[in-house]
Each structure stands twice: as structure tokens, then as C-alpha cells.
Design a protein around this motif. Structure first.
Motif, PDB file in Angstrom:
ATOM      1  N   ARG A  71       0.818  -1.212   0.000  1.00  0.00           N
ATOM      2  CA  ARG A  71       0.000   0.000   0.000  1.00  0.00           C
ATOM      3  C   ARG A  71       0.854   1.265   0.000  1.00  0.00           C
ATOM      4  NH1 ARG A  71      -2.857  -1.234   4.869  1.00  0.00           N
ATOM      5  NH2 ARG A  71      -3.055   0.994   5.129  1.00  0.00           N
ATOM      6  N   LEU A  72       1.977   1.232   0.694  1.00  0.00           N
ATOM      7  CA  LEU A  72       2.847   2.406   0.759  1.00  0.00           C
ATOM      8  C   LEU A  72       3.567   2.679  -0.556  1.00  0.00           C
ATOM      9  CD1 LEU A  72       4.452   1.931   4.281  1.00  0.00           C
ATOM     10  CD2 LEU A  72       2.905   3.769   3.590  1.00  0.00           C
ATOM     11  N   THR A  73       3.828   1.645  -1.342  1.00  0.00           N
ATOM     12  CA  THR A  73       4.592   1.816  -2.574  1.00  0.00           C
ATOM     13  C   THR A  73       3.724   1.895  -3.825  1.00  0.00           C
ATOM     14  OG1 THR A  73       4.907  -0.584  -2.729  1.00  0.00           O
ATOM     15  CG2 THR A  73       6.649   0.705  -1.642  1.00  0.00           C
ATOM     16  N   GLN A  74       2.412   1.758  -3.674  1.00  0.00           N
ATOM     17  CA  GLN A  74       1.559   1.833  -4.865  1.00  0.00           C
ATOM     18  C   GLN A  74       1.399   3.278  -5.334  1.00  0.00           C
ATOM     19  OE1 GLN A  74      -2.145   0.112  -3.639  1.00  0.00           O
ATOM     20  NE2 GLN A  74      -2.979   2.005  -2.851  1.00  0.00           N
ATOM     21  N   ILE A  75       1.108   3.453  -6.597  1.00  0.00           N
ATOM     22  CA  ILE A  75       0.886   4.780  -7.178  1.00  0.00           C
ATOM     23  C   ILE A  75      -0.438   5.327  -6.635  1.00  0.00           C
ATOM     24  CG2 ILE A  75       0.565   6.055  -9.351  1.00  0.00           C
ATOM     25  CD1 ILE A  75       3.349   4.802  -9.043  1.00  0.00           C
ATOM     26  N   PRO A  76      -0.455   6.571  -6.147  1.00  0.00           N
ATOM     27  CA  PRO A  76      -1.702   7.122  -5.598  1.00  0.00           C
ATOM     28  C   PRO A  76      -2.722   7.365  -6.711  1.00  0.00           C
ATOM     29  CG  PRO A  76       0.020   8.787  -5.607  1.00  0.00           C
ATOM     30  CD  PRO A  76       0.657   7.514  -6.025  1.00  0.00           C
TER      31      PRO A  76
END
Length: 123
Positions: free
Chosen positions: A81-86
Motif C-alpha cells: 500500500r505504501l509503494t503503490q501509485i496514488p
């Protein structure tokens, strides 16, 4: 007494110097095997060996030691979740949550610029 006699070449001055020299002198030392060493040359050898061991590199993989020392602090799901594209909605919400009069970012543009030109630069 030091103030009155310390600058003179007196017995007091020499006694103070001898006392200081005796406190700073290493007369007995113990090596890493626990043996007591008294000779000055042997003491110097023990100290030299100690620091040579400390500052000598050892062969082997450092990565394994580092990986054993590092324990994961976040779960795989949290990391994903932290590394996914917003999403565009998250970017929009973040941009408009910044007060327009705040200092500009590293690109030189303030939040006010992004607020007023969102229609053009939003995507």
C-alpha cells in the motif's frame, strides 16, 4: 600551595610532576587470555595486537549479518500500500488540503499555483 610554589623550580613542582607521571603510567596490563604483563615492550605489544584485531577486516558475507540484524517492521500488505501509485482522487485531496499561502515546494510552485491551475495540470 601551587600558586605560591608552582612556577618555581622547587621540590613541590617536581613532586607534583612525578605524581602525575605515575598516574599516567601503565605498569601492569592484562592480555586477552588473562595473563598479566609487566614489561613495557610486552604491554605495547598487547595494546598493538588488540587494535590490529579490532581494525582488521574479516572475510565473509556482510549481507547475511545485516539481514539477520534487520527485522521487518511492516507487513507485506502495508508495504504494498505504501509503494503503490496514488489515485487521482488521493492526489487531488492532498493538493487541496495544503493551505494556499504555504511556502513553495522544491519545484518553486506554491500550493496556490496548483489550486488555481488544477483544471490544466490536474491529470
Amino acid at each position: 600551595m601551587w600558586l605560591s610554589l608552582g612556577d618555581k623550580n622547587s621540590g613541590y613542582f617536581h613532586a607534583a610532576t612525578r605524581g602525575r607521571r605515575a598516574r599516567n603510567n601503565i605498569s601492569v596490563f592484562e592480555d586477552d587470555e588473562g595473563k598479566t604483563v609487566y614489561e613495557e615492550a610486552k604491554i605495547a605489544e598487547v595494546i598493538t595486537n588488540y587494535f590490529e584485531k579490532m581494525f582488521t577486516s574479516q572475510t565473509g558475507s556482510r549481507a547475511e549479518a545485516v539481514n539477520q540484524g534487520i527485522k521487518p517492521s511492516i507487513s507485506t500488505e502495508t508495504n504494498r500500500r505504501l509503494t503503490q501509485i496514488p489515485s487521482p482522487q488521493e492526489v487531488n485531496a492532498t493538493i487541496f488540503s495544503i493551505h494556499p499561502d504555504k511556502a513553495s515546494g522544491p519545484d518553486g510552485f506554491s500550493a496556490s499555483f496548483f489550486h488555481s491551475n488544477w483544471e490544466t495540470i490536474g491529470e
